[in-house]
Design an enzyme around this catalytic site. Sequence first.
Site, PDB file in Angstrom:
ATOM      1  N   CYS A 158       0.696  -1.134   0.097  1.00 32.72           N
ATOM      2  CA  CYS A 158       0.062   0.120  -0.218  1.00 32.72           C
ATOM      3  C   CYS A 158       0.725   1.242  -0.069  1.00 32.72           C
ATOM      4  O   CYS A 158       1.855   1.313   0.599  1.00 32.72           O
ATOM      5  CB  CYS A 158      -1.098  -0.092   1.065  1.00 32.72           C
ATOM      6  SG  CYS A 158      -0.308   0.437   2.594  1.00 32.72           S
ATOM      7  N   GLU A 159       0.268   2.099  -0.778  1.00 31.39           N
ATOM      8  CA  GLU A 159       1.206   3.506  -0.799  1.00 31.39           C
ATOM      9  C   GLU A 159       1.380   4.440   0.498  1.00 31.39           C
ATOM     10  O   GLU A 159       2.078   5.257   0.512  1.00 31.39           O
ATOM     11  CB  GLU A 159       0.828   4.258  -2.043  1.00 31.39           C
ATOM     12  CG  GLU A 159      -0.751   4.687  -1.964  1.00 31.39           C
ATOM     13  CD  GLU A 159      -1.185   5.450  -3.275  1.00 31.39           C
ATOM     14  OE1 GLU A 159      -0.674   5.337  -4.450  1.00 31.39           O
ATOM     15  OE2 GLU A 159      -2.021   6.489  -3.282  1.00 31.39           O
ATOM     16  N   HIS A 160       0.411   4.123   1.254  1.00 32.63           N
ATOM     17  CA  HIS A 160       0.277   4.669   2.430  1.00 32.63           C
ATOM     18  C   HIS A 160       1.432   4.375   3.688  1.00 32.63           C
ATOM     19  O   HIS A 160       1.921   5.347   4.180  1.00 32.63           O
ATOM     20  CB  HIS A 160      -1.355   4.754   3.091  1.00 32.63           C
ATOM     21  CG  HIS A 160      -2.272   4.841   1.968  1.00 32.63           C
ATOM     22  ND1 HIS A 160      -3.027   3.862   1.320  1.00 32.63           N
ATOM     23  CD2 HIS A 160      -2.794   5.825   1.869  1.00 32.63           C
ATOM     24  CE1 HIS A 160      -3.899   4.437   0.649  1.00 32.63           C
ATOM     25  NE2 HIS A 160      -3.760   5.738   0.934  1.00 32.63           N
ATOM     26  N   HIS A 161       1.361   2.966   3.747  1.00 34.80           N
ATOM     27  CA  HIS A 161       2.143   2.719   4.916  1.00 34.80           C
ATOM     28  C   HIS A 161       3.305   1.812   4.083  1.00 34.80           C
ATOM     29  O   HIS A 161       4.255   1.273   4.923  1.00 34.80           O
ATOM     30  CB  HIS A 161       1.573   1.661   5.893  1.00 34.80           C
ATOM     31  CG  HIS A 161       0.284   2.457   6.374  1.00 34.80           C
ATOM     32  ND1 HIS A 161      -0.929   2.280   5.809  1.00 34.80           N
ATOM     33  CD2 HIS A 161       0.108   3.498   7.507  1.00 34.80           C
ATOM     34  CE1 HIS A 161      -1.723   3.051   6.502  1.00 34.80           C
ATOM     35  NE2 HIS A 161      -1.352   3.528   7.481  1.00 34.80           N
ATOM     36  N   GLN A 199      -5.497  -0.513  -3.800  1.00 29.92           N
ATOM     37  CA  GLN A 199      -6.239  -1.610  -4.385  1.00 29.92           C
ATOM     38  C   GLN A 199      -7.065  -1.107  -5.579  1.00 29.92           C
ATOM     39  O   GLN A 199      -7.282  -1.695  -6.671  1.00 29.92           O
ATOM     40  CB  GLN A 199      -6.790  -2.373  -3.449  1.00 29.92           C
ATOM     41  CG  GLN A 199      -7.477  -3.576  -4.242  1.00 29.92           C
ATOM     42  CD  GLN A 199      -8.228  -4.401  -2.986  1.00 29.92           C
ATOM     43  OE1 GLN A 199      -7.812  -4.779  -1.930  1.00 29.92           O
ATOM     44  NE2 GLN A 199      -9.413  -5.361  -3.274  1.00 29.92           N
ATOM     45  N   HIS A 227      -5.260  -6.620   3.303  1.00 32.59           N
ATOM     46  CA  HIS A 227      -4.324  -5.487   3.783  1.00 32.59           C
ATOM     47  C   HIS A 227      -3.538  -5.553   5.250  1.00 32.59           C
ATOM     48  O   HIS A 227      -4.398  -5.409   6.237  1.00 32.59           O
ATOM     49  CB  HIS A 227      -4.814  -4.013   3.672  1.00 32.59           C
ATOM     50  CG  HIS A 227      -5.348  -3.767   2.237  1.00 32.59           C
ATOM     51  ND1 HIS A 227      -4.758  -2.617   1.343  1.00 32.59           N
ATOM     52  CD2 HIS A 227      -6.218  -4.157   1.416  1.00 32.59           C
ATOM     53  CE1 HIS A 227      -5.338  -2.620   0.323  1.00 32.59           C
ATOM     54  NE2 HIS A 227      -6.185  -3.582   0.159  1.00 32.59           N
ATOM     55  N   CYS A 229      -1.663  -3.496   6.578  1.00 30.23           N
ATOM     56  CA  CYS A 229      -1.652  -2.518   7.394  1.00 30.23           C
ATOM     57  C   CYS A 229      -2.833  -2.261   8.141  1.00 30.23           C
ATOM     58  O   CYS A 229      -3.083  -1.463   9.125  1.00 30.23           O
ATOM     59  CB  CYS A 229      -1.379  -1.141   6.559  1.00 30.23           C
ATOM     60  SG  CYS A 229      -3.122  -0.640   5.415  1.00 30.23           S
TER      61      CYS A 229
HETATM   62  N1  LIG Z   1      -8.761   3.041  -0.103  1.00 33.16           N
HETATM   63  C1  LIG Z   1      -7.798   2.336   0.271  1.00 33.16           C
HETATM   64  N2  LIG Z   1      -7.349   2.664   1.282  1.00 33.16           N
HETATM   65  C2  LIG Z   1      -6.100   2.075   1.597  1.00 33.16           C
HETATM   66  C3  LIG Z   1      -5.572   1.088   0.868  1.00 33.16           C
HETATM   67  N3  LIG Z   1      -4.497   0.624   1.565  1.00 33.16           N
HETATM   68  C4  LIG Z   1      -4.351   1.143   2.766  1.00 33.16           C
HETATM   69  N4  LIG Z   1      -5.539   1.904   2.830  1.00 33.16           N
HETATM   70  C5  LIG Z   1      -6.056   2.723   4.081  1.00 33.16           C
HETATM   71  O1  LIG Z   1      -5.332   4.138   3.745  1.00 33.16           O
HETATM   72  C6  LIG Z   1      -5.610   4.823   5.035  1.00 33.16           C
HETATM   73  C7  LIG Z   1      -4.549   5.667   5.180  1.00 33.16           C
HETATM   74  O2  LIG Z   1      -5.418   6.657   6.382  1.00 33.16           O
HETATM   75  P1  LIG Z   1      -4.588   7.590   7.276  1.00 33.16           P
HETATM   76  O3  LIG Z   1      -5.507   7.981   8.277  1.00 33.16           O
HETATM   77  O4  LIG Z   1      -3.986   8.599   6.255  1.00 33.16           O
HETATM   78  O5  LIG Z   1      -3.233   6.760   7.723  1.00 33.16           O
HETATM   79  P2  LIG Z   1      -3.210   6.210   9.265  1.00 33.16           P
HETATM   80  O6  LIG Z   1      -3.556   7.150  10.341  1.00 33.16           O
HETATM   81  O7  LIG Z   1      -1.958   5.377   9.302  1.00 33.16           O
HETATM   82  O8  LIG Z   1      -4.488   5.315   9.100  1.00 33.16           O
HETATM   83  P3  LIG Z   1      -4.853   3.952  10.148  1.00 33.16           P
HETATM   84  O9  LIG Z   1      -4.476   2.839   9.166  1.00 33.16           O
HETATM   85  O10 LIG Z   1      -6.440   3.997  10.285  1.00 33.16           O
HETATM   86  O11 LIG Z   1      -4.233   4.061  11.325  1.00 33.16           O
HETATM   87  C8  LIG Z   1      -5.957   3.558   5.816  1.00 33.16           C
HETATM   88  O12 LIG Z   1      -7.574   3.817   6.274  1.00 33.16           O
HETATM   89  C9  LIG Z   1      -5.645   2.452   5.416  1.00 33.16           C
HETATM   90  O13 LIG Z   1      -6.533   1.310   5.891  1.00 33.16           O
HETATM   91  C10 LIG Z   1      -6.343   0.784  -0.496  1.00 33.16           C
HETATM   92  O14 LIG Z   1      -5.688   0.153  -1.371  1.00 33.16           O
HETATM   93  N5  LIG Z   1      -7.190   1.574  -0.780  1.00 33.16           N
HETATM   94 ZN   LIG Z   2      -1.412   0.821   4.314  1.00 35.10          ZN
END
Ligand SMILES: Nc1nc2c(ncn2[C@@H]2O[C@H](COP(=O)(O)OP(=O)(O)OP(=O)(O)O)[C@@H](O)[C@H]2O)c(=O)[nH]1
Ligand SMILES: [Zn+2]
Length: 270
Positions: A158-161, A199, A227, A229
């Site tokens: 995932c690009e977020h984590h 995704q 996921h 994460c």
């Molecule tokens: N729509 C979507 N969300 C994703 C995907 N992979 C990870 N995420 C979500 O990306 C979001 C990032 O949220 P943020 O609030 O910016 O980051 P965070 O504080 O680490 O969020 P938490 O995971 O809730 O702790 C999270 O809700 C993840 O579940 C994906 O492929 N699609």
């Molecule tokens: Zn993630």
Amino acid sequence: MYAKPDSTTMKSRVARAGDAMDAALKSLSYRSVEAEEGRVLPMMRNDNAPRAEAQAPEIAPEIAPEPASATRVPEGLALGRPSREEAEAAVRTLLRWAGDDPNREGLRDTPARVVKAYGQLFGGYDTDAEELLERVFEEVEGYSDIVLVRDIPFYSHCEHHMVPFMGLAHIAYYPTKGVVGLSKLARVVDTFARRLQTQETMTAQIADVIESILKPRGVAVLVEAEHLCMAMRGVQKAGVSTITSQFRGAFKNDPNEQVRFLTLVRGGKG
Ligand SMILES: Nc1nc2c(ncn2[C@@H]2O[C@H](COP(=O)(O)OP(=O)(O)OP(=O)(O)O)[C@@H](O)[C@H]2O)c(=O)[nH]1
Ligand SMILES: [Zn+2]
């Protein structure tokens, strides 16, 4: 529409990643000065190294050396990519950030291993999905019914984590001008999976490239994934499935086609 890896969209994505990497390397260059001088950041826990009690003096950002990548002119693949040495140094920084000692025996070769692993895990940036679909077999006796390749396993991040998500992709299309080698559909999945992703984006990219190159009567893509994460960290819900789909052409226009696709995807699975 599908954006080629060398298109403006891809360039800006890679350029953004390059900017972030450059920023990380800039901060890394301050750290390496500290490392060379044997100072340890006060917030860093390192149980395998002597603990420095003294406060690390502030280093003015303007005297920190620029990372080599900041001055390199991006060309082709480069697009601001750091050198292997810079990437390995970044891993050493993260090891220290995690609280360990990159110089202890078990971790000494880890930066090189991680960088090598990244070559495979993120190899999708170096592959052109359009090229994969260019070879079409036309001698199929006019076959134009559904072709469905299901249960294609994939691993992405995932690009977020930058934490893995993995699962299965299912792809169907109605050929119009011949069929594509079945393995190529799995390669298309890997090409997009081996990048930093959501995704949803990955699902749309798979559908886009098949639509734009094969020009099928319809294409359907279903991706189901877990996921990590969401499982290992954050909300900590293991076993959650996320399903994304894209329906184009006949699959978009005719709900019966969607039912057929979903029935075939689920067929024989109880
Ligand atoms: N729509 C979507 N969300 C994703 C995907 N992979 C990870 N995420 C979500 O990306 C979001 C990032 O949220 P943020 O609030 O910016 O980051 P965070 O504080 O680490 O969020 P938490 O995971 O809730 O702790 C999270 O809700 C993840 O579940 C994906 O492929 N699609
Ligand atoms: Zn993630």
